[in-house]
Motif scaffolding. Structure first.
Motif, short mmCIF file in Angstrom:
data_model
loop_
_atom_site.label_atom_id
_atom_site.label_comp_id
_atom_site.label_asym_id
_atom_site.label_seq_id
_atom_site.Cartn_x
_atom_site.Cartn_y
_atom_site.Cartn_z
N ARG A 58 50.22 39.93 12.49
CA ARG A 58 50.49 38.58 11.97
C ARG A 58 49.84 37.51 12.84
O ARG A 58 49.34 36.50 12.34
N ARG A 59 49.86 37.72 14.16
CA ARG A 59 49.21 36.77 15.06
C ARG A 59 47.71 36.73 14.81
O ARG A 59 47.10 35.67 14.75
N ARG A 60 47.11 37.91 14.61
CA ARG A 60 45.66 37.97 14.35
C ARG A 60 45.32 37.31 13.01
O ARG A 60 44.30 36.63 12.89
N VAL A 61 46.18 37.48 12.02
CA VAL A 61 45.97 36.82 10.72
C VAL A 61 46.04 35.31 10.91
O VAL A 61 45.19 34.57 10.39
N ALA A 62 47.03 34.83 11.66
CA ALA A 62 47.16 33.39 11.91
C ALA A 62 45.92 32.86 12.63
O ALA A 62 45.42 31.76 12.31
N GLU A 63 45.39 33.62 13.58
CA GLU A 63 44.17 33.22 14.28
C GLU A 63 42.98 33.15 13.32
O GLU A 63 42.15 32.24 13.40
N LEU A 64 42.90 34.12 12.40
CA LEU A 64 41.82 34.10 11.40
C LEU A 64 41.92 32.88 10.50
O LEU A 64 40.91 32.23 10.20
N LEU A 65 43.15 32.57 10.06
CA LEU A 65 43.34 31.39 9.21
C LEU A 65 42.87 30.14 9.94
O LEU A 65 42.21 29.28 9.35
N ASP A 66 43.18 30.05 11.21
CA ASP A 66 42.77 28.90 12.01
C ASP A 66 41.25 28.87 12.19
O ASP A 66 40.61 27.84 11.99
N THR A 67 40.68 30.01 12.53
CA THR A 67 39.23 30.11 12.74
C THR A 67 38.46 29.74 11.48
O THR A 67 37.43 29.05 11.55
N LEU A 68 38.96 30.17 10.33
CA LEU A 68 38.28 29.93 9.06
C LEU A 68 38.72 28.63 8.40
O LEU A 68 38.27 28.31 7.31
N ASP A 69 39.60 27.89 9.07
CA ASP A 69 40.11 26.62 8.55
C ASP A 69 40.67 26.82 7.15
O ASP A 69 40.35 26.10 6.21
N ALA A 70 41.52 27.84 7.03
CA ALA A 70 42.10 28.21 5.73
C ALA A 70 43.62 28.01 5.76
O ALA A 70 44.26 28.25 6.78
N GLY A 71 44.16 27.59 4.63
CA GLY A 71 45.59 27.38 4.52
C GLY A 71 46.35 28.57 3.99
O GLY A 71 47.58 28.59 4.03
N SER A 72 45.64 29.59 3.52
CA SER A 72 46.29 30.78 2.98
C SER A 72 45.38 31.98 3.21
O SER A 72 44.20 31.83 3.51
N ARG A 73 45.96 33.15 3.01
CA ARG A 73 45.17 34.38 3.15
C ARG A 73 44.06 34.43 2.10
O ARG A 73 42.95 34.84 2.39
N PHE A 74 44.40 34.01 0.89
CA PHE A 74 43.40 34.00 -0.18
C PHE A 74 42.25 33.07 0.19
O PHE A 74 41.07 33.43 0.07
N GLN A 75 42.59 31.87 0.66
CA GLN A 75 41.56 30.91 1.04
C GLN A 75 40.71 31.45 2.19
O GLN A 75 39.50 31.22 2.23
N ALA A 76 41.33 32.18 3.12
CA ALA A 76 40.57 32.78 4.22
C ALA A 76 39.55 33.78 3.69
O ALA A 76 38.41 33.82 4.15
N GLY A 77 39.95 34.57 2.70
CA GLY A 77 39.02 35.52 2.09
C GLY A 77 37.87 34.84 1.40
O GLY A 77 36.71 35.26 1.54
N VAL A 78 38.16 33.78 0.67
CA VAL A 78 37.12 33.02 -0.01
C VAL A 78 36.18 32.41 1.02
O VAL A 78 34.95 32.51 0.89
N ARG A 79 36.74 31.81 2.03
CA ARG A 79 35.93 31.16 3.08
C ARG A 79 35.05 32.18 3.80
O ARG A 79 33.87 31.93 4.06
N ALA A 80 35.62 33.35 4.12
CA ALA A 80 34.84 34.39 4.78
C ALA A 80 33.69 34.84 3.89
O ALA A 80 32.58 35.05 4.37
N GLY A 81 33.95 34.96 2.60
CA GLY A 81 32.89 35.33 1.66
C GLY A 81 31.79 34.27 1.60
O GLY A 81 30.60 34.59 1.59
N GLU A 82 32.20 33.01 1.58
CA GLU A 82 31.22 31.91 1.56
C GLU A 82 30.32 31.94 2.80
O GLU A 82 29.14 31.62 2.72
N LEU A 83 30.91 32.30 3.92
CA LEU A 83 30.17 32.31 5.19
C LEU A 83 29.48 33.63 5.47
O LEU A 83 28.84 33.78 6.50
N GLY A 84 29.63 34.59 4.56
CA GLY A 84 28.99 35.88 4.76
C GLY A 84 29.62 36.70 5.88
O GLY A 84 28.93 37.45 6.55
N LEU A 85 30.92 36.54 6.08
CA LEU A 85 31.61 37.22 7.17
C LEU A 85 32.33 38.47 6.75
O LEU A 85 32.95 39.12 7.56
N GLY A 86 32.28 38.81 5.49
CA GLY A 86 33.00 39.99 5.02
C GLY A 86 32.46 41.27 5.61
O GLY A 86 31.28 41.39 5.94
N GLY A 87 33.38 42.23 5.81
CA GLY A 87 33.12 43.57 6.29
C GLY A 87 31.94 43.78 7.08
O GLY A 87 31.52 44.56 7.76
#
Length: 87
Positions: A58-87
């Motif tokens: 949960r702490r790592r997820v919270a850090e990811l949300l902060d790093t990706l400037d996302a308000g939700s897990r879904f938004q973090a996934g979208v943002r990561a995809g936009e930035l080409g950070l997936g897998g």
């Protein structure tokens, strides 16, 4: 085909933005957490898969949300995809 191209073009990032310094760098553990988020796993299942405690996950997820400037897990996934950070 034209409509598909136009839709892709509209959602595309500028190359300078994609390659720019504002693109966050994720360590290997963060990438694994991101993949677990993308799979839709619960915190408990993701933590078990990643070999960490639920609290650490949960702490790592919270850090990811902060790093990706996302308000939700879904938004973090979208943002990561936009930035080409997936897998």
């Amino acid at each position: 085909m034209y409509a598909l191209f136009d839709a892709a073009w509209e959602s595309a990032l500028d190359l300078g933005t994609f390659c720019g310094a504002e693109r966050p760098r994720l360590d290997p553990v963060s990438r694994r957490v991101l993949r677990a988020l993308g799979s839709g796993a619960t915190d408990t299942a993701a933590a078990k898969e990643l070999g960490m405690s639920v609290r650490t996950c949960r702490r790592r997820v919270a850090e990811l949300l902060d790093t990706l400037d996302a308000g939700s897990r879904f938004q973090a996934g979208v943002r990561a995809g936009e930035l080409g950070l997936g897998g």
